[in-house]
Motif scaffolding. Structure first.
Motif, PDB file in Angstrom:
ATOM      1  N   THR A  27       0.940  -1.179   0.112  1.00 18.43           N
ATOM      2  CA  THR A  27      -0.044   0.077   0.209  1.00 18.43           C
ATOM      3  C   THR A  27       0.914   1.214   0.146  1.00 18.43           C
ATOM      4  O   THR A  27       2.018   1.244   0.373  1.00 18.43           O
ATOM      5  N   LYS A  28       0.457   2.393  -0.395  1.00 16.84           N
ATOM      6  CA  LYS A  28       1.099   3.622  -0.437  1.00 16.84           C
ATOM      7  C   LYS A  28      -0.156   4.732  -0.212  1.00 16.84           C
ATOM      8  O   LYS A  28      -1.090   4.698  -0.781  1.00 16.84           O
ATOM      9  N   ARG A  29       0.332   5.617   0.810  1.00 15.30           N
ATOM     10  CA  ARG A  29      -0.414   6.693   1.106  1.00 15.30           C
ATOM     11  C   ARG A  29       0.537   8.161   1.155  1.00 15.30           C
ATOM     12  O   ARG A  29       1.450   8.044   1.715  1.00 15.30           O
ATOM     13  N   ASP A  30       0.071   9.223   0.702  1.00 11.62           N
ATOM     14  CA  ASP A  30       0.683  10.319   0.406  1.00 11.62           C
ATOM     15  C   ASP A  30      -0.021  11.360   1.370  1.00 11.62           C
ATOM     16  O   ASP A  30      -1.113  11.425   1.426  1.00 11.62           O
ATOM     17  N   SER A  35       5.403  10.649   1.935  1.00 11.72           N
ATOM     18  CA  SER A  35       4.589   9.561   1.457  1.00 11.72           C
ATOM     19  C   SER A  35       4.944   8.145   2.482  1.00 11.72           C
ATOM     20  O   SER A  35       6.181   7.921   2.905  1.00 11.72           O
ATOM     21  N   THR A  67       0.298   0.624  -6.174  1.00  8.32           N
ATOM     22  CA  THR A  67       0.304  -0.985  -5.422  1.00  8.32           C
ATOM     23  C   THR A  67       0.978  -1.850  -6.327  1.00  8.32           C
ATOM     24  O   THR A  67       0.451  -2.060  -7.756  1.00  8.32           O
TER      25      THR A  67
END
Length: 460
Positions: A27-30, A35, A67
């Motif tokens: 997962t990735k969240r900015d 980030s 992702t």
């Protein structure tokens, strides 16, 4: 700089100034100026959190990471300021090895097992299947460790064979003949023109070959793929599966049962000792009773029960079974599970089966009606081991083969072993996938083998 595995980073007992980790984005969240990336390299269940600050040279490229993308990250391993993890990496360099498009099918949601079977090439990247196949790897090592510690020799038996060990006829034929060529008047292939000059098939068991080596090396085992062309789409059957098959010289049925019980307990305990993190996932999300079930098996003395007594118990049970209960019929999974889960509530070894429902090589008992066969049954799975003392008496073996309609000429080498220095010997087969189902709580055999082979399905 050498790559560090995530499993080693999360176990670290101190910060590390310079680490180099590679893996895939879960997962990735900015945020506004940085980030959060959850990276997993397959070495363990847990991800490592990567913090990427906007001051990094290629932060614009980082913001495009999706992702499923593959990354190489350099940075510091520091104590995490957030909850859920002890350590995180403050990135000083992020190299994008490759991106995954938005169509990448493994997004952050729960996918059904049925869907994941349709993308079996990608399902190892999920938490559940990554855990299954790490356990499969560790348990394979545990099998070899068990036998090595007991002085067994590991042998490799043929995958292509001219023998039908089980006598069931559900075999995959191996041939170089053109299937469209005309057949002789009898309507059968002329195997004299085939590669081996006779009919050949994929093996259903390495047992007959293992017997030859047991009668030379003492205690041996084989651990490899076996094949059965059974047109079944149940949760318990696949066309290609792995078998653990020990064979022991100078060993009777009692010794065979003792080894089988010890092996089951060893493999369960080995998995609990070496795969605790992955097993926790199954205990939480797959089977809430997994650990109590396994603890019960490890701590129990397996009940020994003659086949006749098992049939009597089932006939008296106040349960409506789907399959009939009658002396001389094979027990079905529902019967096996009733005995282990309801009646005795622990593993059972059923022995002394009617000779009419067992293969020709099992030793005939003195009553001449039963054979020295045994099956080990465990809760949730039913049969996990099937074996027997082998018939070492040449005259009795020949008689059994005649009754089964088998050609003595085809098994000349097998009969030779009874002519030259025959001894009592025994062995069994354990379905490796069934053991994996037991230790994970997974209920479908297709979900514990990397690329399941089933009727009409061979995509991968």
């Amino acid at each position: 700089m050498e790559r560090t595995k995530v499993t080693n980073l999360i176990k670290s007992d101190h910060p590390i100034e310079n680490v180099w980790v590679k893996g895939w984005v879960r997962t990735k969240r900015d945020a506004k100026s940085f980030s959060f990336i959850e990276l997993n390299d397959g070495s363990c269940l847990k991800n490592i959190q990567i913090i990427v600050d906007e001051t990094i040279d290629n932060y614009d490229a980082v913001k495009k990471i999706t992702t499923g993308a593959a990354l190489a990250v350099r940075g510091k391993l520091v104590e995490s300021k957030g909850g859920g993890q002890q350590w995180e990496i403050q990135a000083s360099q992020v190299d994008v090895i490759s991106l995954a498009p938005d169509t990448f099918p493994l997004q952050k949601k729960r996918h059904s097992d049925e869907f994941l079977r349709s993308i079996a090439h990608l399902r190892p990247r999920t938490n559940k299947y990554g855990a299954v196949f790490r356990i499969r790897s560790e348990l394979s090592f545990g099998v070899h460790q068990f036998f090595r510690q007991r002085g067994f020799r590991y042998i490799q038996t043929p995958i292509i064979t001219g023998s039908d060990c089980e006598g069931a006829g559900e075999l995959f034929r191996v041939t170089t003949l053109n299937p469209s060529m005309p057949t002789p008047p009898a309507g059968k292939f002329d195997f004299a023109n085939d590669f081996f000059g006779t009919e050949s098939n994929l093996t259903v068991s390495g047992q007959l070959s293992a017997e030859m080596f047991a009668l030379a090396l003492g205690d041996v085992y084989t651990f490899g793929p076996t094949f059965r062309a059974e047109n079944s789409n149940t949760s318990r059957h696949v066309a290609e599966f792995w078998m653990i098959e020990p064979e022991m010289a100078f060993c009777d049925l009692t010794g065979n049962m003792e080894l089988g019980e010890t092996l089951v307990k060893h493999l369960i305990q080995f998995t609990m000792d070496h795969c605790s993190q992955d097993m926790e996932l199954f205990a939480r999300f797959v089977d809430k009773q997994l650990m109590p079930t396994l603890d019960n098996i490890v701590s129990s003395d397996f009940e020994r029960l003659p086949y006749k007594d098992a049939v009597d118990i089932l006939q008296k049970a106040k349960v409506s079974f789907s399959y009939p209960i009658e002396y001389g019929l094979d027990l079905q999974s529902e019967h096996e599970r009733y005995l282990t889960e309801k009646h005795l509530k622990k593993p059972i070894i059923i022995y002394d089966y009617p000779k009419t429902i067992k293969p020709f090589y099992m030793r005939l008992n003195d009553d001449e009606q039963t054979v020295a066969a045994m099956d080990i049954l465990v809760p949730r799975i039913g049969e996990i081991i099937g074996g027997s003392q082998r018939e070492e008496r040449l005259d009795v073996l020949e008689r059994q083969m005649e009754t089964a309609g088998l050609s003595k000429d085809s098994y000349w080498w097998y009969l030779d072993s009874r002519r030259y220095g025959t001894v009592p010997h025994s062995g069994f087969g354990m379905g490796f996938e069934r053991m994996l189902m037991l230790v994970t709580g997974v209920t479908n055999i297709r979900d514990v083998i990397p690329f399941p082979r089933t009727p009409g399905t061979i995509d991968f």
